[in-house]
Design an enzyme around this catalytic site. Structure first.
Site, short mmCIF file in Angstrom:
data_model
loop_
_atom_site.label_atom_id
_atom_site.label_comp_id
_atom_site.label_asym_id
_atom_site.label_seq_id
_atom_site.Cartn_x
_atom_site.Cartn_y
_atom_site.Cartn_z
CG ASN A 10 38.20 42.47 31.02
OD1 ASN A 10 37.97 42.28 31.82
ND2 ASN A 10 39.11 43.81 29.98
CE LYS A 12 36.73 45.14 27.73
NZ LYS A 12 37.40 46.06 26.47
CG HIS A 96 41.11 47.14 31.15
ND1 HIS A 96 40.45 48.15 30.15
CD2 HIS A 96 41.11 46.15 29.71
CE1 HIS A 96 39.77 47.38 29.04
NE2 HIS A 96 40.21 47.30 28.98
CD GLU A 98 36.84 48.95 28.21
OE1 GLU A 98 35.97 47.96 29.45
OE2 GLU A 98 37.32 48.47 27.18
CD GLU A 163 43.85 45.89 27.06
OE1 GLU A 163 43.35 44.56 26.15
OE2 GLU A 163 43.06 45.88 27.05
N GLY A 169 37.18 46.66 21.65
CA GLY A 169 36.09 46.95 20.66
C GLY A 169 35.59 47.29 19.33
CB SER A 209 40.06 44.11 17.63
OG SER A 209 38.65 45.18 18.15
P1 13P Z 1 38.07 44.02 22.81
O1 13P Z 1 38.92 42.37 22.72
O2 13P Z 1 36.45 43.34 23.12
O3 13P Z 1 38.29 44.91 21.85
O4 13P Z 1 38.33 43.97 24.00
C1 13P Z 1 40.01 44.08 24.43
C2 13P Z 1 40.16 44.53 25.88
O5 13P Z 1 40.09 45.47 26.70
C3 13P Z 1 40.10 43.35 27.20
O6 13P Z 1 40.88 44.38 28.46
#
Ligand code: 13P
Length: 247
Positions: A10, A12, A96, A98, A163, A169, A209
């Site tokens: 992903n 982002k 997601h 976010e 997640e 992150g 992560s």
């Molecule tokens: P990270 O791997 O950067 O922690 O992000 C995970 C994520 O949100 C994947 O959708």
């Protein structure tokens, strides 16, 4: 029961056409080795068309990071599942954290998105996860989020991605034991909501992560069927190492 395995990147709000170097390196490395998972990359909408077409015959599939539930209409700034399907993408991430957090996506909105993506024959990467919370609260949150799924599901069309928000992150991950038992718990919730066959057959990915160092331990847990990778999917070497660590 054998479940499909996935390593999904992903990106982002990162990446542009020049990131084709990353994708080409990953694709080349896939041609040279044996791997047993499906590889998917979800770049931003602005380059999804470019990647879906340029790498049509590659080993990598592409997906969007969101979709709108209506086919078309007065929805400024939105992109429909049909549009995503039309450019040759095969997957869509939906729900997601976010988007839940920054776009205030509700359970019912997410549910509509899932229905529209399935209607367009896109595979849905459905994200669930809680903020830092104790077991009882977590189970309640996950159960509520899972309620976005339609009454009938096909395990070839829906992929779950667990997640934990606090792990995204941050470089922090739950313990291996926790990841495995939470995934097992999610399977139980799914079995109860649908039936045990669906519970056993659905792929549940871990996200938050994941990096080349922890990937092997996480991916080889009994109840983990792959990873949804953020930051590390933007670096070809790291992403390839994660793919390599999946036996
Ligand atoms: P990270 O791997 O950067 O922690 O992000 C995970 C994520 O949100 C994947 O959708």
């Amino acid at each position: 029961m054998k479940r499909n395995k996935y390593i999904i990147g992903n990106w982002k709000m990162n990446g542009d056409k020049s990131s084709i170097k990353v994708v080409n390196t990953i694709n080349k490395s896939l041609q040279r080795k044996r791997y047993n998972s499906k590889i998917v990359i979800c770049p931003p909408f602005t380059v999804l068309d470019f990647y879906s077409r340029s790498l049509k015959r590659s080993k990598i599939s592409f997906g969007s990071q969101d979709c709108h539930h209506e086919e078309s209409g007065a929805y400024t700034g939105c992109v429909s599942s049909k549009m995503i399907k039309d450019i040759g993408a095969k997957y869509s991430i939906i729900g997601h954290s976010e988007r839940r957090q920054y776009q205030n996506e509700s359970i019912s909105e997410i549910s509509n998105k899932i229905i529209s993506a399935l209607k367009e024959n896109l595979k849905v990467i459905f994200c669930i996860g809680e903020q830092d919370s104790e077991i009882k609260v977590r189970t309640k949150i996950l159960r509520k989020q899972i309620n976005s799924l339609p009454a009938k599901i096909d395990t070839n069309k829906i992929i779950l991605a667990y997640e934990p928000v606090w792990a995204i992150g941050t470089g922090k991950t739950p313990s291996l034991g926790d990841i495995n038992s939470i995934h097992q718990n999610i399977r139980k919730i799914i079995s109860k909501k649908f039936n045990p066959k669906i519970g056993k057959g659905i792929s549940i990915l871990y996200g938050g992560s994941v990096n080349p160092k922890n990937a092997s331990d996480i991916l080889n847990l009994d109840n983990v069927d792959g990873a949804l990778v953020g930051g590390a999917s933007l670096k070809a070497r790291d992403f390839c190492k994660i793919i390599d660590s999946y036996n």
